[in-house]
Design a protein around this motif. Structure first.
Motif, PDB file in Angstrom:
ATOM      1  N   UNK A  98     -30.457   4.119  30.496  1.00 38.99           N
ATOM      2  CA  UNK A  98     -29.300   4.995  30.706  1.00 38.99           C
ATOM      3  C   UNK A  98     -28.113   4.458  29.924  1.00 38.99           C
ATOM      4  N   UNK A  99     -27.486   5.339  29.123  1.00 39.45           N
ATOM      5  CA  UNK A  99     -26.384   4.900  28.272  1.00 39.45           C
ATOM      6  C   UNK A  99     -25.089   5.667  28.533  1.00 39.45           C
ATOM      7  N   UNK A 100     -25.173   6.785  29.263  1.00 37.38           N
ATOM      8  CA  UNK A 100     -23.970   7.605  29.443  1.00 37.38           C
ATOM      9  C   UNK A 100     -24.158   8.506  30.648  1.00 37.38           C
ATOM     10  N   UNK A 101     -23.108   8.696  31.405  1.00 33.43           N
ATOM     11  CA  UNK A 101     -23.152   9.625  32.530  1.00 33.43           C
ATOM     12  C   UNK A 101     -21.914  10.514  32.524  1.00 33.43           C
ATOM     13  N   UNK A 102     -22.080  11.693  33.077  1.00 34.06           N
ATOM     14  CA  UNK A 102     -20.987  12.633  33.284  1.00 34.06           C
ATOM     15  C   UNK A 102     -21.187  13.276  34.648  1.00 34.06           C
ATOM     16  N   UNK A 103     -20.136  13.335  35.449  1.00 31.67           N
ATOM     17  CA  UNK A 103     -20.223  14.011  36.737  1.00 31.67           C
ATOM     18  C   UNK A 103     -18.904  14.715  37.012  1.00 31.67           C
ATOM     19  N   UNK A 104     -18.963  15.805  37.765  1.00 33.20           N
ATOM     20  CA  UNK A 104     -17.727  16.513  38.037  1.00 33.20           C
ATOM     21  C   UNK A 104     -17.939  17.760  38.857  1.00 33.20           C
ATOM     22  N   UNK A 105     -16.927  18.605  38.854  1.00 35.71           N
ATOM     23  CA  UNK A 105     -16.927  19.799  39.685  1.00 35.71           C
ATOM     24  C   UNK A 105     -16.119  20.912  39.013  1.00 35.71           C
ATOM     25  N   UNK A 106     -16.691  22.101  38.971  1.00 32.14           N
ATOM     26  CA  UNK A 106     -15.949  23.309  38.634  1.00 32.14           C
ATOM     27  C   UNK A 106     -15.445  23.870  39.956  1.00 32.14           C
ATOM     28  N   UNK A 107     -14.141  23.708  40.202  1.00 27.95           N
ATOM     29  CA  UNK A 107     -13.600  23.977  41.538  1.00 27.95           C
ATOM     30  C   UNK A 107     -13.284  25.433  41.791  1.00 27.95           C
ATOM     31  N   UNK A 108     -12.814  26.126  40.765  1.00 31.23           N
ATOM     32  CA  UNK A 108     -12.387  27.515  40.980  1.00 31.23           C
ATOM     33  C   UNK A 108     -12.719  28.353  39.753  1.00 31.23           C
TER      34      UNK A 108
END
Length: 228
Positions: A82-92
């Motif tokens: 594993x070399x890179x991660x992205x996490x998040x949320x589209x809230x609206x």
């Protein structure tokens, strides 16, 4: 290898359950006339060496259709590290159209009847400048938020059925070549979803949503779809 794969799936399902709980908590109770859909995509990316988890809820009433989505992406190098991660949320995110169509250079097809949502969200990434050839189109460095959550415009593309037309090999980028009079084809894997941050990746040309602005995020085939 088998044990490792089972471990990844188990962890993904645990995370998915957690994310569904988050969505249930953060989404207010809708009126009785509302229609809501839960969807999940767990699996490999469509064309990047990564694994993704995308879970969302679409809420539809008489006036508007909105979506809330959480996502997590892990990118691996050729050795499987594993070399890179992205996490998040589209809230609206709010529905712009159910009839969006676009040329997909990965499969060389015109996807049709795609639901396009746009809105605000936030995400964070590994604190590393990671170069990547993205979607077999552009070579650039993936977003680096230095491990902190940042706010940004986002979009979501959702294909419930995976309908498409094959691109004309003599003029693939011309939408006038789409054979609208013929029945569309359907992806063997069915529908898919893509969630992306609109980010300035420094592409020195006018593409995407403006000079250097490009949608970057995970995309996978749908695993589950529930009406509630």
């Amino acid at each position: 290898m088998i044990v490792k794969k089972k471990s990844k799936v188990t962890k993904a399902m645990i995370a998915a359950t957690f994310f569904i709980t988050i969505i249930a908590i953060m989404t207010p109770v809708m009126a009785a006339s509302s229609n809501r859909v839960l969807f999940m995509a767990i699996g490999d990316d469509l064309d990047i060496n990564s694994t993704n988890l995308i879970v969302g809820k679409i809420s539809e009433d008489d006036e508007l259709t909105s979506v809330k989505v959480v996502f997590h992406q892990r990118i691996y190098d050729d050795s499987g590290e594993k070399v890179y991660t992205m996490m998040g949320m589209l809230k609206n995110g709010f529905l712009q159209t159910k009839h969006h169509y676009f040329l997909c250079p990965v499969f060389n097809v015109w996807f049709i009847n795609v639901w396009l949502f746009m809105g605000e969200g936030n995400f964070k990434t590994t604190d590393i400048n990671y170069p990547l050839t993205y979607r077999n189109i552009f070579y650039f460095t993936m977003p680096n938020t230095e491990g902190k959550f940042v706010s940004t415009p986002m979009l979501m593309l959702l294909s419930l059925s995976g309908q498409y037309y094959e691109a004309d090999p003599t003029d693939p980028m011309n939408p006038a070549t789409i054979p609208w009079g013929e029945d569309p084809l359907v992806m063997d894997e069915g529908g898919w979803v893509l969630v992306a941050a609109l980010w300035d990746v420094g592409i020195p040309m006018d593409v995407g949503f403006g000079k250097g602005i490009f949608p970057v995020g995970p995309g996978s085939f749908l695993t589950k779809l529930w009406g509630i």
